[in-house]
Design an enzyme around this catalytic site. Structure first.
Site, mmCIF file in Angstrom:
data_model
loop_
_atom_site.group_PDB
_atom_site.id
_atom_site.type_symbol
_atom_site.label_atom_id
_atom_site.label_comp_id
_atom_site.label_asym_id
_atom_site.label_seq_id
_atom_site.Cartn_x
_atom_site.Cartn_y
_atom_site.Cartn_z
ATOM 1 N N ASP A 74 12.294 -38.816 -8.113
ATOM 2 C CA ASP A 74 12.141 -37.372 -8.311
ATOM 3 C C ASP A 74 11.940 -36.963 -9.767
ATOM 4 O OD1 ASP A 74 12.163 -36.531 -5.660
ATOM 5 O OD2 ASP A 74 14.331 -36.320 -5.581
ATOM 6 N N TYR A 111 14.911 -30.953 -0.761
ATOM 7 C CA TYR A 111 16.301 -31.094 -1.178
ATOM 8 C C TYR A 111 16.626 -30.232 -2.387
ATOM 9 C CZ TYR A 111 18.570 -34.647 1.630
ATOM 10 O OH TYR A 111 19.197 -35.307 2.646
#
Lengths: 684, 684
Positions: free
Chosen positions: A326, A411
């Site tokens: 990420d 998320y």
């Protein structure tokens, strides 16, 4: 794909009028603009278009920063201001260093072309461009039509492709990403309604769909039950409601923000912001009341989240490559969102803005990226009850929290740094947001035959097993730059204790000092793992002769390590996730655990595992702790349609750093309640 | 030894006028008085004096309580009120059951004499009596004189002797304890100034010193630096002070206390108080908004701290026996202290009183033993950022905390139950207070030769290595009485995945259901230990077909287990501390992990390890979880003279208990800030 408003600062040059920057301050909007101008004016990269992928502070050398920060007597000399830039042009990734000490005269001072594997972090703009391609792609139009979905309801997102052995030895691979689509009608939670089976590949440099596949068709899960917005979740619970509560500070805030420097109680530290890392905490130090004059003692030179590795556990065609990095692929700062006062952070919070460069190099002003607030949890900092003097012996706790929230697609990561008066720093990762789900033909677990690779959380909806590995770079400098890494093991002694008592066993502590990097790697889940890890300053001792140190205290709900096979491709790219703890000697360039170029990286010669193969000496050196907070996520129905927050982290706790409990000399923060409160309400 | 004011209720019988008790309510002052009268009037124990060691609720049978609590339609029938009593007379421990359903007509309904090993919890009064003996004991007077200490400054405390094989096979051993003394002048922290080397043995029934030993003389550590009272700790830190802060609830508290029943948000539970266990949480249940009509669903029938085992790790004569069982030897309820409003608990807390029996059987009114408050930590219950609708997507967290503080001598245990709207229950043990220290001739670590069995925390002062094992009895009844214990293990699958993708590995979950008690014992620190533990209701499933369950989530800073040798005497008494997790079938009498008679117990036929040797079936039964929060404590200088709080615990978290995230339907507790706050202060 969220659409973020990009506000260009209208009056860039006015920012130049402010006071000289701290050497670790992030580049200002004016500096970013100056960097852009210098790069575009440079003859070193003639190709056009030129696209900016990363612009961040090229920090001064550590000894210079330490001199600036801790120099005693006299004003610290200003240090040069430099930017590190990754730009792409002519199909190549260029690295530039730009001097912006005088913004009006910014100059490119170095240039290199990246020749290894991997690509820089994807820009937001190219992701917006990529997700605009499918609606006009004929094959996709047909796939959507066949599923009975209205194209107006379709929303797409970009997924990095990872690396699976292809093009090994050919570093100049195509820069591609996958694009997957969802049905966004009737729910805010489009992630819950994937158009499973359809995978597109986009060439990001050519900005064209270069691969298309419609492998399998499942029913798109119904929208009902997927939304999480108030008013869309069914009638509210008709039982008692928790009372609203808010923290009141009758004397105002107790912390001070001076530029990017925060001072609170015995703490002082610098808060930076980076496109890739998000929050960067530097020069965290403690004022020690134990001596006279008051001393400022080093604790942490630099700390930030270096990478977040999120591999999913379904090997099927639409899922096998979902092994996200990420920070390296998306950028934590790029995907941080403005914090909502009173919700993301309590109403007593202050906010710090961030700046980063858009793809065209222009500065983006990102407001409220980081919040700072005093926390009054209702916990007790220390107490003791003894006869005769009971009224003085309880100290309520207060701490200071620095928070950023990253919504990397589905998320949400709430990333907290909590500073305590005891000297502890708690790093807390809280996970919430939406699960990444897969469609299935089934609506009951009894229908499954074999491994579902996840849990059925709703009709036709599998939440796929996955992990989260949040890796911190923590350059601890415990009371000075040179430290050692100590592993203590609780060891049972049995048999004759030599004391002539009937006791037959006890434990003691066996101490081991790590000599080289290989000794600094620890698997916290191994049964033989040390019971205590610490960074100590071997050159200094307390009056009692104890080593001055900081203990590394994992919060055990989050000590998972990767269990993928060593030769699996995602594991090779994130090889460091096999151990929660690594210790390396400080090297300015060693910042990104997954390597500088994480997109399509191949785990080659850049990144934590690669650096550590040299097995350098780490005893009594300037060393860095890499700590991974790890969670194996086996989803459950409560995680749908939005997850209740779960948290894990690590605490850095002083151990013989102070001669005595430092809390004793801190003035208690007890409120003058009687003046402001009547039965918990504001007095009239 | 702290001197607690014992307030006898002046008008006992007025208490009888209140409404009928809940069947799990602790015995009221009036009921305790009735128990006393009935026992003293009974012809079953003619010997005098008769001394009360334990008086507590003899709870009704579980099926009757469940019918009372969950019966649908119609008023629940009142259940009989009975007391369980342990009294000593004639050198024997007597067990009595007393019916107090009609207090005016209380009757002893059973009587037995305890013939096994061990003795009941020490009374406060006999400890006061014992510590009054040394000043008139000639040998002690001489020892004190020789050390140059003024007897007026001496203060003593009672230490259980443990059991070290002596009198094995002779259950009618003498009931003795050790008495150790300290110098209490010039400091509140007398524990830091032991008169090391002098050990006295007191016969508690004869109340006489029966053993005396002055083995070794060390300098008594100086008082300087040992105090923790404001004004006695040196000049306060002259840097910035954290701002005072207080929680304001403009609409008042959100929870309701009805007798001993607490209702808050979707939770309902009963709070009891017991001399030995302290706080007892019963009948915790959740209102589930997921169906219509609203259902109340069982979670926990009963939960309390069953034992706290604290073994020290120095085998020398003055220390080898220090292997405390704080609940069984001292009593957690007996050593709980009134909570200080605004310090032990925030200003928005409510308080619950306790009652227990003095040694003479008269009721003691213990005020403010337990507090209940809503916590606003500044954390987020759930959130998600997505484009277009950002304002509705963050829910600040609020939870309900039930707290008791036990100061068992030097240590303070803050014991929290935190109830969350998500359905989670977090059990948190926070440790603070004073270290138990040993004198040494040395003042620098360099002077030590060999194992010091602890750390030098101040001049002449070693804080001895020790453990804390806080064992909870948790009778989980997940959505019904009969449950199974499931162990899930993350298992890597490697090789050909059968998917024609390049992925070479992934993990999946292997599930094992425990059949018998031996399968229910888990060592959380073993590398092969399951990654997930859960209680599930195998008879019920969600609509999706998932088992309805609760996950057991350890907070990993506190997962130590005992590492003592199996044949060592303290380990035999606390054998259950070798595993953090045990599962047993429910049996009403199986409450105390270290056995009913813990003082001088020999680990024989009572206690968790003994019961479990039968290896009973636990699959699909009414089963009980025993969970031990464990900490190896290697002290450091920061722990002196008073410890900064450290915390650990376990979370019970719903897993497929709800069909959906239950938080979504909870009304957000967002305060109407604009009405009450101006810049974090009360508005004028």
């Amino acid at each position: 794909m969220p659409l973020r408003a990009m506000l260009l600062l209208p009056l860039l040059l006015t920012a130049l009028a402010v006071a000289a920057a701290h050497p670790l301050d992030p580049l200002s909007a004016a500096e970013l603009a100056a960097v852009r101008a210098a790069v575009l004016a440079s003859p070193l990269i003639p190709s056009r278009p030129l696209t900016f992928y990363y612009v961040g502070l090229d920090e001064p050398e550590k000894p210079d920063v330490l001199s600036y920060a801790y120099a005693s007597g006299g004003a610290a000399a200003a240090l040069p201001r430099r930017a590190f830039v990754i730009a792409r042009a002519g199909g190549e990734s260029h690295e530039l260093r730009v001097d912006v000490t005088a913004s009006a005269n910014a100059t490119v001072i170095s240039h290199a072309v990246h020749t290894g594997a991997g690509f820089p972090t994807l820009t937001l703009e190219e992701q917006f461009a990529a997700v605009a391609l499918p609606p006009s792609h004929a094959a996709f139009v047909e796939s959507v039509r066949r599923r009975g979905v209205d194209m107006d309801d379709v929303l797409c997102a970009v997924f990095p492709v990872g690396w699976f052995g292809d093009g090994d030895g050919e570093p100049r691979r195509r820069r591609v990403a996958k694009v997957l689509c969802f049905v966004a009608s009737e729910t805010a939670n489009f992630y819950a309604r994937p158009i499973e089976g359809v995978t597109m590949v986009v060439d990001l440099d050519a900005m064209a769909i270069v691969g298309y596949r419609d492998r399998v068709t499942y029913p798109v899960p119904k929208a009902e039950g997927t939304d999480y917005r108030a008013g869309e979740v069914g009638p509210p619970y008709d039982g008692p409601t928790p009372a609203p509560g808010v923290v009141v500070q009758p004397e105002g805030r107790g912390f001070h923000v001076d530029g990017h420097v925060v001072r609170w109680a015995n703490w002082e530290f610098h808060v930076g912001f980076d496109m890739r890392a998000g929050t960067v905490i530097s020069l965290a130090s403690l004022h020690d009341a134990g001596g006279a004059p008051r001393r400022r003692r080093q604790v942490l030179y630099r700390g930030f989240v270096s990478e977040i590795f999120v591999p999913y556990m379904d090997p099927v065609e639409e899922w096998y490559y979902r092994t996200f990095l990420d920070a390296g692929e998306y950028g934590l700062g790029l995907w941080a969102f403005p914090l909502i006062p009173g919700a993301d952070c309590p109403s007593n919070a202050a906010y710090i803005d961030g700046h980063y460069s858009a793809q065209d190099g222009n500065p983006v002003d990102a407001r409220n990226m980081i919040c700072v607030f005093e926390r009054y949890s209702g916990d007790v900092a220390w107490r003791h009850t003894e006869a005769g003097f009971p009224s003085q012996l309880v100290r309520p706790d207060a701490s200071l929290v620095v928070r950023m929230v990253v919504s990397a697609g589905n998320y949400d990561y709430i990333l907290d740094w909590e500073f305590k008066m005891s000297g502890s720093i708690k790093l807390v990762v809280s996970l919430t947001g939406l699960l990444e789900v897969k469609e299935t033909a089934y609506s009951h677990t009894d229908q499954f035959d074999g491994d579902a690779h996840g849990k059925l959380v709703s009709e036709n909806t599998i939440a796929v097993y996955h992990d989260h590995y949040v890796t911190y770079h923590l350059d601890l400098d415990v009371d000075g730059t040179n430290n050692s890494f100590v592993k203590n093991t609780i060891t049972t002694i049995t048999g004759d204790t030599g004391t002539n008592t009937p006791r037959r066993s006890y434990w003691t502590v066996k101490r081991e000092v790590a000599e080289r990097e290989a000794d600094g790697q620890v698997d916290l889940t191994a049964s033989e793992s040390p019971s205590e890890l610490a960074f100590v300053n071997t050159a200094k001792k307390t009056k009692m002769g104890n080593e001055i140190g900081y203990r590394i205290v994992p919060s055990g709900v989050a000590t998972a390590r990767s269990v993928l096979a060593d030769d699996d491709f995602p594991q090779r790219r994130a090889a460091y996730c096999k151990r929660q703890v690594w210790v390396t000697p400080y090297a300015k360039a060693e910042r990104w655990a997954s390597g500088l170029y994480a997109d399509q990286s191949n785990g080659g010669d850049d990144g934590l595992a690669a650096w550590s193969r040299r097995n350098r000496g780490i005893r009594g050196e300037d060393i860095v702790l890499w700590y991974t907070v790890g969670i194996h996520h086996v989803p459950c129905q409560e995680d749908f349609p939005v997850m209740p927050t779960i948290s894990g982290g690590v605490e850095l706790r002083p151990v013989n750093f102070f001669e005595r409990n430092p809390l004793l000399r801190m003035k208690p923060p007890a409120p003058r309640q009687e003046q402001i409160l009547v039965n918990g309400s504001c007095a009239r």
